[in-house]
Structures are given as structure tokens and as C-alpha cells.
Design a protein around this motif. Sequence first.
Motif, PDB file in Angstrom:
ATOM      1  N   PHE A 184      34.107-177.774  -4.858  1.00  0.00           N
ATOM      2  CA  PHE A 184      34.865-176.633  -5.328  1.00  0.00           C
ATOM      3  C   PHE A 184      34.192-175.232  -4.754  1.00  0.00           C
ATOM      4  CE2 PHE A 184      34.487-180.008  -8.754  1.00  0.00           C
ATOM      5  CZ  PHE A 184      35.792-180.568  -8.589  1.00  0.00           C
ATOM      6  N   SER A 185      33.987-175.083  -3.377  1.00  0.00           N
ATOM      7  CA  SER A 185      33.387-174.066  -2.934  1.00  0.00           C
ATOM      8  C   SER A 185      34.165-172.569  -3.075  1.00  0.00           C
ATOM      9  CB  SER A 185      33.029-174.212  -1.512  1.00  0.00           C
ATOM     10  OG  SER A 185      34.449-174.362  -0.682  1.00  0.00           O
ATOM     11  N   PHE A 208      44.783-182.381   1.424  1.00  0.00           N
ATOM     12  CA  PHE A 208      44.046-181.508   2.176  1.00  0.00           C
ATOM     13  C   PHE A 208      44.024-179.851   1.785  1.00  0.00           C
ATOM     14  CE2 PHE A 208      44.859-184.699   5.234  1.00  0.00           C
ATOM     15  CZ  PHE A 208      43.816-185.074   5.987  1.00  0.00           C
ATOM     16  N   ILE A 209      44.652-179.593   0.714  1.00  0.00           N
ATOM     17  CA  ILE A 209      44.427-178.322   0.018  1.00  0.00           C
ATOM     18  C   ILE A 209      43.202-178.555  -0.630  1.00  0.00           C
ATOM     19  CG2 ILE A 209      45.019-177.002  -1.876  1.00  0.00           C
ATOM     20  CD1 ILE A 209      47.873-176.905  -1.108  1.00  0.00           C
ATOM     21  N   ALA A 210      42.777-179.729  -1.307  1.00  0.00           N
ATOM     22  CA  ALA A 210      41.758-179.959  -2.057  1.00  0.00           C
ATOM     23  C   ALA A 210      40.698-179.858  -1.112  1.00  0.00           C
ATOM     24  CB  ALA A 210      41.597-181.270  -2.718  1.00  0.00           C
ATOM     25  N   MET A 211      40.740-180.367   0.072  1.00  0.00           N
ATOM     26  CA  MET A 211      39.726-180.199   1.086  1.00  0.00           C
ATOM     27  C   MET A 211      39.513-178.955   1.829  1.00  0.00           C
ATOM     28  SD  MET A 211      38.634-183.374   1.372  1.00  0.00           S
ATOM     29  CE  MET A 211      37.518-183.180   2.688  1.00  0.00           C
ATOM     30  N   LEU A 212      40.233-177.878   1.566  1.00  0.00           N
ATOM     31  CA  LEU A 212      39.948-176.607   1.661  1.00  0.00           C
ATOM     32  C   LEU A 212      38.556-176.282   0.938  1.00  0.00           C
ATOM     33  CD1 LEU A 212      43.222-175.032   2.374  1.00  0.00           C
ATOM     34  CD2 LEU A 212      41.550-175.390   4.301  1.00  0.00           C
ATOM     35  N   GLY A 213      38.606-176.730  -0.173  1.00  0.00           N
ATOM     36  CA  GLY A 213      37.178-176.263  -0.970  1.00  0.00           C
ATOM     37  C   GLY A 213      36.135-177.190  -0.936  1.00  0.00           C
ATOM     38  N   PHE A 214      36.136-178.041   0.069  1.00  0.00           N
ATOM     39  CA  PHE A 214      34.974-178.939   0.391  1.00  0.00           C
ATOM     40  C   PHE A 214      33.928-178.561   1.325  1.00  0.00           C
ATOM     41  CE2 PHE A 214      33.215-182.622   2.722  1.00  0.00           C
ATOM     42  CZ  PHE A 214      32.602-183.325   1.629  1.00  0.00           C
ATOM     43  N   SER A 215      32.783-178.704   0.943  1.00  0.00           N
ATOM     44  CA  SER A 215      31.795-178.057   1.911  1.00  0.00           C
ATOM     45  C   SER A 215      30.439-179.031   1.951  1.00  0.00           C
ATOM     46  CB  SER A 215      31.649-176.640   1.876  1.00  0.00           C
ATOM     47  OG  SER A 215      30.903-176.319   0.580  1.00  0.00           O
TER      48      SER A 215
END
Length: 258
Positions: A7-8, A62-69
Amino acid sequence: MLEIDHFSHGLLTPVVAYLMSFTGSLLGLRCVVRARAGSGHAGWLVAAAVAIGGTGIWVMHFIAMLGFSIHGASIRYDVPITLLSAVIAMAVVWIGLRVAQLPGLEPVALYIGGAITGVGVGAMHYSGMYAMKSDAVIEYDGRIVLLSMVIAVIAATAALWFALHIRGTLATIGAALVMGVAVCGMHYTGMFAMHVQNGHHMHPPAGAGATQLLTPLTVGVGTVTMMLLLHIGITDVEDPAYDGARGPRPARYWPTRD
């Protein structure tokens, strides 16, 4: 062990991801109602598969993956595999819808269709994760992966049941809300199965960055979904698969013509 942040961007990505999953599910369910009406049956099933698989599942992922780091590591995406994961998501939903309405096999057909779709959704998730390249070493906890697959099968079976039986605007909205929770639950369960270690002597990954690749894809698909939702609306239609006095008829009463 490197630190992972799901949740970046705070709650922005999970909330938007859930909204897209809900919207795709809602649109897909309305398309199935159109398919029940008999006109353009095959076309509406394809539209339902694109809505649920494309927006409700793939775009949500992939929207969720935008917050993954991964702290201390870079992330890139393999474009062909990313696009392949979208095809997988839409194809398995279409197969599940077709199998679930096979005449003479209910309710077994529902469970078979749910299992096929659920395994396919899991395949979409992990192929999407395989498309993610990093200079860190990524590993998975097999037990949590198995749990995510079980959730995917249960969620897919519930989604197919909703598609076959739900009628009415409020009921459809309620079903889409539940489907959104199930899809997001499967995604984050699968993500928490991941462990990352420092990859010594690994080269920087090749591929497209998250913003460069995922933002135009998700915005494009999301926009098309919204336009389709506005086009078909969420109003009720005459549904020959229902008998007003006795409720939903079995799936064998669905029109079989294309």
C-alpha cells in the motif's frame, strides 16, 4: 529479507481496485441478464467475460499492483506476459459461464465451471506476478498460494451462481459488492504469500515500468467499461429464464441459440 509494501500509495490503490472489481462484476452480471433474454446470447456472454475477467479481475489486479513496491529493489513488467494474463482472465470467465449452463448437468455444471474459472483466475494472478521482474529474489509460501487458489475457486463458483440466478437491480448491486470483496481477497491473499530476498549480483530487470505500462492499460480498459455500463444501464430487462411466481428456472431453460 527485503521489506514489501502493498500500500505504497495508502488506501488509494486498494479502494480504486475494489471499485473497478465491483464495476466490472456489475457490468458482467447485467450482460448475463441480457444473454438470458435470448437476443445476441453469445455476444452478451463474451461481453460478460470481458467485463468480469477484464475489468473485475485483471484491471483490479494491476491497479492494486500500482501500490506494490519492494524497498531496495526495482520492478519492471514483461509486456507480452502482462497482456497474456488479461486474455487468461477473460477466457476462463467465458468458459465458466458456458460450462455452468450446460443442460442436464446442474448443479454439477456450476461446480465444474467454478473450478475451471477459479483455477484460471489463479493462473491469471500468478502469470501476472510472473510478468513482474525484479532484481530481488521472489519466493512464495506454498500454503498461502494454495489458500489463495481455494479462495479463487469459491469466489468463482459464487460469481457463476450470481450470474445464473440474480435478477433485479438491487440484488445485482449486492452480488457485485460481494464479488468485488472475493476478488480482492484472493488477490491480497496471493500477494501476502510472497517473500523477497536481496538478489546479489542480479542485473537490473528489463521491461516497462509500472506507471509506463499499467496506468494506460488500466485507464483504457476502465474507460471502456464505464462507457459500456452507461450504454446498457442497470435497468431490468425481460428475462425468460425467470418465472415471476417460482423464481429462477434451471439453467437448461437458457436459450442455446447464438
